[in-house]
Scaffold this motif. Structure first.
Motif, PDB file in Angstrom:
ATOM      1  N   LYS A   4       0.503  -1.353   0.027  1.00  0.00           N
ATOM      2  CA  LYS A   4       0.073  -0.211   0.008  1.00  0.00           C
ATOM      3  C   LYS A   4       0.782   1.042  -0.024  1.00  0.00           C
ATOM      4  N   ILE A   5       0.788   2.405  -1.321  1.00  0.00           N
ATOM      5  CA  ILE A   5       1.357   3.215  -1.264  1.00  0.00           C
ATOM      6  C   ILE A   5       0.149   4.392  -0.942  1.00  0.00           C
ATOM      7  N   LEU A   6       0.841   6.034  -0.445  1.00  0.00           N
ATOM      8  CA  LEU A   6      -0.209   7.335  -0.145  1.00  0.00           C
ATOM      9  C   LEU A   6       0.795   7.605  -1.077  1.00  0.00           C
ATOM     10  N   LEU A   7       0.331   8.011  -1.776  1.00  0.00           N
ATOM     11  CA  LEU A   7       0.688   9.217  -2.819  1.00  0.00           C
ATOM     12  C   LEU A   7       0.293  11.016  -2.319  1.00  0.00           C
ATOM     13  N   ILE A   8       0.763  11.473  -1.877  1.00  0.00           N
ATOM     14  CA  ILE A   8       1.142  13.100  -1.372  1.00  0.00           C
ATOM     15  C   ILE A   8       1.410  13.758  -2.073  1.00  0.00           C
ATOM     16  N   ASP A   9       0.282  14.624  -2.988  1.00  0.00           N
ATOM     17  CA  ASP A   9       1.213  15.800  -4.180  1.00  0.00           C
ATOM     18  C   ASP A   9      -0.361  16.227  -4.442  1.00  0.00           C
ATOM     19  N   ALA A  32      -4.150  12.115  -1.634  1.00  0.00           N
ATOM     20  CA  ALA A  32      -3.716  12.741  -0.811  1.00  0.00           C
ATOM     21  C   ALA A  32      -3.412  14.008  -1.183  1.00  0.00           C
ATOM     22  N   PHE A  33      -3.794  15.124  -1.693  1.00  0.00           N
ATOM     23  CA  PHE A  33      -3.615  16.929  -2.077  1.00  0.00           C
ATOM     24  C   PHE A  33      -2.826  16.897  -1.253  1.00  0.00           C
ATOM     25  N   ASP A  34      -3.118  17.674   0.340  1.00  0.00           N
ATOM     26  CA  ASP A  34      -2.257  18.298   0.400  1.00  0.00           C
ATOM     27  C   ASP A  34      -1.923  17.540   1.950  1.00  0.00           C
ATOM     28  N   GLY A  35      -0.762  18.415   2.401  1.00  0.00           N
ATOM     29  CA  GLY A  35      -0.477  17.465   4.126  1.00  0.00           C
ATOM     30  C   GLY A  35      -1.172  17.560   4.716  1.00  0.00           C
ATOM     31  N   LEU A  36      -2.365  17.915   5.410  1.00  0.00           N
ATOM     32  CA  LEU A  36      -3.216  17.811   6.317  1.00  0.00           C
ATOM     33  C   LEU A  36      -4.416  16.359   6.124  1.00  0.00           C
ATOM     34  N   GLN A  37      -5.012  16.198   4.425  1.00  0.00           N
ATOM     35  CA  GLN A  37      -5.668  15.010   4.016  1.00  0.00           C
ATOM     36  C   GLN A  37      -4.400  13.995   4.703  1.00  0.00           C
ATOM     37  N   GLU A  39      -2.072  13.944   6.794  1.00  0.00           N
ATOM     38  CA  GLU A  39      -2.068  13.461   7.916  1.00  0.00           C
ATOM     39  C   GLU A  39      -3.509  12.461   8.718  1.00  0.00           C
ATOM     40  N   ARG A  40      -4.198  13.154   8.510  1.00  0.00           N
ATOM     41  CA  ARG A  40      -5.608  11.809   8.644  1.00  0.00           C
ATOM     42  C   ARG A  40      -5.638  10.827   7.830  1.00  0.00           C
ATOM     43  N   PHE A  41      -4.856  10.133   6.970  1.00  0.00           N
ATOM     44  CA  PHE A  41      -4.996   9.271   5.983  1.00  0.00           C
ATOM     45  C   PHE A  41      -4.298   8.509   7.050  1.00  0.00           C
ATOM     46  N   ILE A  42      -2.799   8.983   7.174  1.00  0.00           N
ATOM     47  CA  ILE A  42      -1.763   8.516   8.030  1.00  0.00           C
ATOM     48  C   ILE A  42      -2.673   8.337   9.287  1.00  0.00           C
ATOM     49  N   ASN A  43      -3.204   8.404  10.437  1.00  0.00           N
ATOM     50  CA  ASN A  43      -3.837   8.459  11.682  1.00  0.00           C
ATOM     51  C   ASN A  43      -4.274   7.650  11.305  1.00  0.00           C
ATOM     52  N   LEU A  54       7.081  18.050  -1.438  1.00  0.00           N
ATOM     53  CA  LEU A  54       7.321  19.352  -0.664  1.00  0.00           C
ATOM     54  C   LEU A  54       6.650  19.928  -0.646  1.00  0.00           C
ATOM     55  N   LYS A  55       6.197  20.766  -2.040  1.00  0.00           N
ATOM     56  CA  LYS A  55       5.645  22.399  -1.985  1.00  0.00           C
ATOM     57  C   LYS A  55       3.398  21.703  -2.363  1.00  0.00           C
ATOM     58  N   MET A  56       3.026  21.621  -1.490  1.00  0.00           N
ATOM     59  CA  MET A  56       1.797  21.871  -1.380  1.00  0.00           C
ATOM     60  C   MET A  56       1.052  23.079  -0.603  1.00  0.00           C
ATOM     61  N   PRO A  57      -0.278  22.995  -0.380  1.00  0.00           N
ATOM     62  CA  PRO A  57      -1.197  24.000   0.149  1.00  0.00           C
ATOM     63  C   PRO A  57      -1.486  23.949   1.475  1.00  0.00           C
ATOM     64  N   ALA A  58      -2.251  23.789   2.266  1.00  0.00           N
ATOM     65  CA  ALA A  58      -2.151  23.638   2.972  1.00  0.00           C
ATOM     66  C   ALA A  58      -1.270  23.757   4.826  1.00  0.00           C
ATOM     67  N   LEU A  59      -0.447  22.605   4.458  1.00  0.00           N
ATOM     68  CA  LEU A  59       0.120  21.872   4.943  1.00  0.00           C
ATOM     69  C   LEU A  59       1.581  21.125   4.632  1.00  0.00           C
ATOM     70  N   ASN A  60       2.345  21.654   4.640  1.00  0.00           N
ATOM     71  CA  ASN A  60       3.739  21.593   3.159  1.00  0.00           C
ATOM     72  C   ASN A  60       4.365  20.135   3.215  1.00  0.00           C
ATOM     73  N   GLY A  61       5.084  19.191   2.976  1.00  0.00           N
ATOM     74  CA  GLY A  61       5.419  18.386   2.896  1.00  0.00           C
ATOM     75  C   GLY A  61       6.946  18.139   4.759  1.00  0.00           C
ATOM     76  N   LEU A  62       7.347  19.568   3.894  1.00  0.00           N
ATOM     77  CA  LEU A  62       8.290  19.677   5.327  1.00  0.00           C
ATOM     78  C   LEU A  62       7.594  19.494   6.733  1.00  0.00           C
ATOM     79  N   ASP A  63       6.600  20.449   7.296  1.00  0.00           N
ATOM     80  CA  ASP A  63       5.939  20.331   8.295  1.00  0.00           C
ATOM     81  C   ASP A  63       5.066  18.827   8.494  1.00  0.00           C
ATOM     82  N   LEU A  64       4.741  18.461   7.015  1.00  0.00           N
ATOM     83  CA  LEU A  64       4.073  17.013   7.478  1.00  0.00           C
ATOM     84  C   LEU A  64       5.322  16.433   7.852  1.00  0.00           C
TER      85      LEU A  64
END
Length: 119
Positions: A4-9, A32-37, A39-43, A54-64
């Motif tokens: 299983k892969i989570l693709l965040i971009d 997932a299309f942003d870091g907040l979404q 994070e919900r999936f990962i939890n 790395l570069k995303m709205p709401a919560l970027n990859g670095l902050d995630l």
């Protein structure tokens, strides 16, 4: 067993194309299309690999990554980036050990697949 892969971009078109490609290769892919979404999936779910832009709205990859470090996530994280030297920024924040490898955009699809298969 399928991995299983989570693709965040945040690039929805590219994410959908990559998800289709990976599914055709036998992977189960969630996007997932942003870091907040993400994070919900990962939890909520477990993944074998996380592909993280790395570069995303709401919560970027670095902050995630900073948030994931706090929960001591053991999932393999592969950074996907169009930046020339993303490892410098990741290292500056002490997050480089969390990254198992980096895939550069634009993708060489075979190298992309080889990197994922090695993890």
């Amino acid at each position: 067993m399928k991995r299983k892969i989570l693709l965040i971009d945040d690039d929805k078109e590219l994410s959908e194309e990559m998800a289709d490609f990976l599914a055709a290769e036998g992977y189960i892919v969630q996007t997932a299309f942003d870091g907040l979404q993400a994070e919900r999936f990962i939890n909520k779910y477990t993944y074998d690999i996380i592909l993280l832009d790395l570069k995303m709205p709401a919560l970027n990859g670095l902050d995630l990554l900073k948030r994931l470090k706090k929960i001591d996530l053991k999932t393999k994280i592969i950074l996907i980036s169009g930046k020339p030297f993303p490892e410098k920024e990741i290292k500056k924040h002490g997050l480089l050990p969390m990254i198992s490898s980096i895939i550069r955009k634009p993708y060489d699809i075979r190298k992309f697949l080889n990197t994922i298969e090695l993890k």
